[in-house]
Design a protein around this motif. Structure first.
Motif, PDB file in Angstrom:
ATOM      1  N   ILE A  99     -12.240 -17.345  -3.852  1.00  0.00           N
ATOM      2  CA  ILE A  99     -12.408 -16.002  -4.415  1.00  0.00           C
ATOM      3  C   ILE A  99     -13.352 -15.178  -3.547  1.00  0.00           C
ATOM      4  O   ILE A  99     -13.063 -14.021  -3.219  1.00  0.00           O
ATOM      5  N   THR A 100     -14.465 -15.739  -3.142  1.00  0.00           N
ATOM      6  CA  THR A 100     -15.428 -15.042  -2.292  1.00  0.00           C
ATOM      7  C   THR A 100     -14.796 -14.665  -0.961  1.00  0.00           C
ATOM      8  O   THR A 100     -14.934 -13.531  -0.491  1.00  0.00           O
ATOM      9  N   LEU A 126     -12.169  -6.480   1.444  1.00  0.00           N
ATOM     10  CA  LEU A 126     -13.087  -5.397   1.801  1.00  0.00           C
ATOM     11  C   LEU A 126     -13.006  -5.059   3.285  1.00  0.00           C
ATOM     12  O   LEU A 126     -12.993  -3.885   3.663  1.00  0.00           O
ATOM     13  N   SER A 149     -11.615 -14.258  -0.344  1.00  0.00           N
ATOM     14  CA  SER A 149     -10.580 -13.245  -0.602  1.00  0.00           C
ATOM     15  C   SER A 149     -11.196 -11.861  -0.767  1.00  0.00           C
ATOM     16  O   SER A 149     -10.677 -10.868  -0.225  1.00  0.00           O
ATOM     17  N   ILE A 150     -12.277 -11.770  -1.496  1.00  0.00           N
ATOM     18  CA  ILE A 150     -12.940 -10.478  -1.713  1.00  0.00           C
ATOM     19  C   ILE A 150     -13.474  -9.924  -0.398  1.00  0.00           C
ATOM     20  O   ILE A 150     -13.276  -8.748  -0.083  1.00  0.00           O
TER      21      ILE A 150
END
Length: 127
Positions: free
Chosen positions: A10-11, A18, A13-14
């Motif tokens: 998740i980290t 960005l 992917s974020i």
């Protein structure tokens, strides 16, 4: 605190989202600020002289949806294509207007009842 594989994915992917979003946004913003006049189109418009009465205007669906203005001068008929003109001149011109344009210029004189104005055509590349 231990990061689990899900938290790590998740980290990542974020952060990726960005970075990609920032790249796309910066390219879009730079392309807007770097719009330059299309010299080829400008030279095309400068080659012609127009003088006469607007007898018709339409979007030519058979020819790439060109904004087309028909100018009648006696027996002669000129066709003004406004496909690279971006200031909204096509919408401003009305049937019955008189239009005059000299060679080597992008300035166009438009006369209608109670209006006599000079308009400089804005020619830009539509990449």
């Amino acid at each position: 605190m231990k990061l689990t594989k899900i938290n790590l994915v998740i980290t990542f992917s974020i952060i990726s989202f960005l970075i990609i979003g920032w790249i796309i946004l910066s390219k879009f913003i730079s392309s807007v600020y770097e719009m330059s006049p299309n010299k080829k189109a400008s030279e095309y418009y400068k080659e012609y002289t127009y003088s006469g009465l607007v007898t018709n205007k339409f979007i030519d669906s058979k020819q790439h949806n060109y904004q087309t203005v028909i100018i009648q001068n006696g027996e002669e008929k000129d066709i003004l294509l406004l496909d690279f003109e971006t200031s909204g001149l096509f919408d401003f011109i009305e049937v019955g207007d008189s239009i005059f344009k000299k060679k080597s210029s992008l300035k166009l004189r438009l006369i209608r009842s109670e209006l006599d104005t000079i308009i400089e055509m804005q020619i830009f590349d539509k990449n």
